[in-house]
Design an enzyme around this catalytic site. Structure first.
Site, PDB file in Angstrom:
ATOM      1  N   SER A 193       0.803  -1.217   0.000  1.00  0.00           N
ATOM      2  CA  SER A 193       0.000   0.000   0.000  1.00  0.00           C
ATOM      3  C   SER A 193       0.845   1.281   0.000  1.00  0.00           C
ATOM      4  O   SER A 193       1.634   1.497  -0.903  1.00  0.00           O
ATOM      5  CB  SER A 193      -0.939  -0.076   1.204  1.00  0.00           C
ATOM      6  OG  SER A 193      -1.809   0.988   1.229  1.00  0.00           O
ATOM      7  N   ASN A 198      -8.136   8.845   6.568  1.00  0.00           N
ATOM      8  CA  ASN A 198      -7.054   8.808   5.579  1.00  0.00           C
ATOM      9  C   ASN A 198      -7.551   8.577   4.149  1.00  0.00           C
ATOM     10  O   ASN A 198      -6.744   8.493   3.230  1.00  0.00           O
ATOM     11  CB  ASN A 198      -6.024   7.748   5.965  1.00  0.00           C
ATOM     12  CG  ASN A 198      -6.633   6.356   6.052  1.00  0.00           C
ATOM     13  OD1 ASN A 198      -7.549   6.024   5.305  1.00  0.00           O
ATOM     14  ND2 ASN A 198      -6.125   5.542   6.954  1.00  0.00           N
ATOM     15  N   THR A 254       0.363  -1.673  11.429  1.00  0.00           N
ATOM     16  CA  THR A 254       1.153  -1.867  10.216  1.00  0.00           C
ATOM     17  C   THR A 254       2.606  -1.412  10.350  1.00  0.00           C
ATOM     18  O   THR A 254       3.413  -1.685   9.478  1.00  0.00           O
ATOM     19  CB  THR A 254       0.532  -1.093   9.030  1.00  0.00           C
ATOM     20  OG1 THR A 254       0.546   0.294   9.365  1.00  0.00           O
ATOM     21  CG2 THR A 254      -0.881  -1.545   8.743  1.00  0.00           C
TER      22      THR A 254
HETATM   23  P1  NG1 Z   1      -2.194   1.525  11.530  1.00  0.00           P
HETATM   24  O1  NG1 Z   1      -0.761   1.412  11.125  1.00  0.00           O
HETATM   25  O2  NG1 Z   1      -2.738   0.404  12.343  1.00  0.00           O
HETATM   26  O3  NG1 Z   1      -2.489   2.881  12.123  1.00  0.00           O
HETATM   27  C1  NG1 Z   1      -2.889   2.221   9.043  1.00  0.00           C
HETATM   28  C2  NG1 Z   1      -3.988   3.251   9.016  1.00  0.00           C
HETATM   29  C3  NG1 Z   1      -5.311   2.513   9.024  1.00  0.00           C
HETATM   30  C4  NG1 Z   1      -5.409   1.501   7.895  1.00  0.00           C
HETATM   31  C5  NG1 Z   1      -4.172   0.604   7.903  1.00  0.00           C
HETATM   32  C6  NG1 Z   1      -4.129  -0.334   6.722  1.00  0.00           C
HETATM   33  C7  NG1 Z   1      -4.081   5.470  10.058  1.00  0.00           C
HETATM   34  C8  NG1 Z   1      -3.973   6.239  11.301  1.00  0.00           C
HETATM   35  N1  NG1 Z   1      -3.944   4.143  10.169  1.00  0.00           N
HETATM   36  O4  NG1 Z   1      -3.050   1.451  10.205  1.00  0.00           O
HETATM   37  O5  NG1 Z   1      -6.339   3.444   8.954  1.00  0.00           O
HETATM   38  O6  NG1 Z   1      -5.607   2.141   6.664  1.00  0.00           O
HETATM   39  O7  NG1 Z   1      -2.975   1.383   7.924  1.00  0.00           O
HETATM   40  O8  NG1 Z   1      -3.509   0.180   5.612  1.00  0.00           O
HETATM   41  O9  NG1 Z   1      -4.306   6.040   8.991  1.00  0.00           O
HETATM   42 ZN    ZN Z   2      -3.618   1.206   0.168  1.00  0.00          ZN
END
Ligand code: NG1
Ligand code: ZN
Length: 544
Positions: free
Chosen positions: A64, A372, A501
């Protein structure tokens, strides 16, 4: 199961020593060089899941919005949804099993899940544009083949395209044709139908500028251009010909830094948007005459779509249950606007679209977006049928027209998952139909200034949260300190949670002024650093 073959192949995709991974909110994600074995294991697991569900399962190789050197993988369940939670745990176990444990883990999963090994298995595979993705997707196919599964490799596709394809295959074409062309045809037909009703020539002389994060979105938009009407003028930038993937560009960069991609030329008032690296997120933005940057994130998108849908439902006289699902990252102003001005019920779910998706399924129409820019709209089967029937049979012209617009909206939306291309086309159609400019859309409500920061800690699992991640339960004293800091600023809110992530703790703060949001975020970061085992230098202020 031919365990000898599995063992032999597994040796070719040896597990790197000391690497332990977890299937998180976005599947597995880490440095590409450590993922070969995990990919092989996900090929194995997809075969078992396919046999168990007697359906096609998807595997997408992507990281991603992460940098180029990372990669990742996630499985897609039969209707295009994220993998069921119980299988996430199986994925983690399988990927971390040592070679000699592999057979026992596979057998155990089959027993626990009642996998019928006699049943055939079919897996579809896709990948993003990372240089590591091709080889890693070949490790996936090795895993699929060794367990006797069949597969079709769709090659370079956006994440949402693969979700769409999985859903099409398992609904026998009801959702659409299970090809990338089928996707273009379905969405472009709905877009053309929808925008036929638009009479305005708003911003006719200006095009939509799209930052594709140097990722797959650029390739796919260029392919799709031939299917779209000339009235939609797209200027595709950051198309991968010059810059690096997700580097100083893309939806995540724009949202987190609250500024345009580096080197992106914008005229005042021009509509711009950014995709992320696998094209499942989108944010819009523009600069005003004074050169000030304005971001229209997932919350603004959810609000625009909800307003549009609610107006149409009223016009069509349809009574259906309707709700918006957000996460704790949703700007407080958006929640207030939705609840108080639009009178729409709002629910807060845990971060990660799978949580929002499940909540949205409880309503006839559930609009869900992460701030986001990752989100979509779900229509219950009953609501969809009612709308399609009315679009055909309704005698009242006004109501029938509204139902037709709703019907085309349903077809334009990728209901399987958030989709930058589908969301972009829907937004463009809504702006045209409502004769709205982006500044007018932006003026629906004013965001509270906010700031997101990351803190490195030794083990982010020391932070446990509750109340849809809005309150920390551990370590002791952390929440009390946050509460005290929040009290210092008007309209303030702050929370912390371990990222799913990245190996960091995320800090979010909002307040009446940017300076206050920045200070609050910094102060909360320091508290996290001290109480949750911060490593390295203490966090610096947002401005530095
Ligand atoms: P994490 O790394 O758990 O915050 C991020 C995004 C999620 C989601 C995931 C999957 C933020 C704060 N967090 O997760 O909303 O999109 O990546 O890609 O944007
Ligand atoms: Zn993505």
């Amino acid at each position: 199961m031919d365990f000898e073959a599995v063992a032999n192949y597994s040796r070719l995709h040896a597990k790197p020593p000391g690497v332990s991974l977890q299937y998180g909110t976005a599947g597995f994600r880490t440095k590409a060089e450590d993922l070969d074995h995990t990919m092989f294991c996900m090929g194995l697991l997809a075969v078992l899941r396919s046999k168990q569900t007697k359906s096609t399962i998807g595997i997408m190789v992507t990281a991603s919005h992460n940098p180029e050197e990372d990669n990742g993988v996630k499985l897609i369940d039969p209707l295009g949804e994220m993998l069921a939670a119980a299988w996430e745990a199986h994925a983690t176990r399988l990927a971390n099993a040592e070679e000699e444990e592999l057979q026992a883990v596979l057998t155990d999963i089959c027993q626990k899940e009642g996998v019928d090994l006699q049943h055939s298995a079919f897996v579809v595979i896709g990948r993003d544009t990372r240089s590591s993705s091709k080889k890693l997707s070949q490790s996936v196919t090795d895993g699929v083949s060794v367990l006797g599964g069949q597969y079709h490799d769709y090659g370079l596709v956006t994440t949402p395209q693969l979700h769409y394809i999985v859903c099409c295959r398992n609904t026998h074409g009801n959702y659409g044709t299970a090809t990338v062309e089928g996707y273009y045809q379905k969405l472009s037909k709905a877009f053309v139908e929808l925008t036929k009703q638009a009479t305005s020539h708003r911003d006719g002389h200006m095009c939509l500028k799209i930052d594709c994060a140097n990722g797959i979105g650029a390739l796919k938009l260029k392919e799709m251009q031939y299917y779209l009407p000339g009235s939609l003028v797209m200027h595709i930038d950051n198309d991968g010909t010059k810059g690096r993937l997700n580097h100083l560009c893309g939806a995540d960069f724009v949202k987190v830094h609250q500024k345009p991609p580096v080197g992106f030329e914008m005229k005042a008032g021009e509509r711009c948007c950014s995709f992320d690296g696998d094209a499942d997120r989108i944010v819009y933005y523009y600069i005003d005459a004074a050169g000030r940057f304005h971001l229209l994130d997932g919350d603004k998108i959810a609000t625009l779509i909800s307003t549009f849908l609610k107006e149409l439902l009223v016009k069509a006289g349809q009574t259906v249950t309707f709700a918006v699902i957000q996460t704790a990252y949703a700007n407080g102003s958006s929640t207030r606007y939705l609840e108080e001005t639009m009178k729409v019920p709002v629910h807060c779910g845990k971060t990660g679209v799978k949580h929002l998706h499940h909540k949205a399924q409880e309503f006839d129409i559930g609009v869900y977006f992460e701030a986001n820019g990752h989100g979509t709209v779900l229509f219950s089967k009953a609501a969809e049928e009612k709308i399609r029937y009315q679009a055909k049979e309704e005698k009242d012209n006004r109501k029938r027209e509204a139902a037709k617009i709703l019907e085309n909206t349903i077809d334009l939306i990728n209901q399987t998952v958030g989709d930058a291309i589908s969301d972009m086309l829907l937004i463009e159609a809504i702006l045209a139909l409502k004769n709205l400019t982006v500044p007018q859309w932006d003026a629906m409500y004013t965001d509270l200034p906010n700031r997101q920061l990351k803190v490195k800690v030794a083990d982010r699992r020391v932070i446990d949260t509750t109340d849809a991640e809005r309150r920390a339960v551990t370590p002791p004293g952390l929440q009390e300190e946050i509460d005290d800091l929040v009290k210092k600023y008007p309209l303030a809110r702050a929370f912390v949670r371990p990222s799913g992530t990245e190996d960091v703790v995320r800090v979010y703060a909002e307040a009446d002024m940017q300076e206050h949001a920045d200070n609050l975020a910094h102060e909360v970061s320091l508290v996290v650093y001290h109480l949750a085992g911060g490593v390295g230098e203490p966090p610096k202020t947002a401005a530095s």
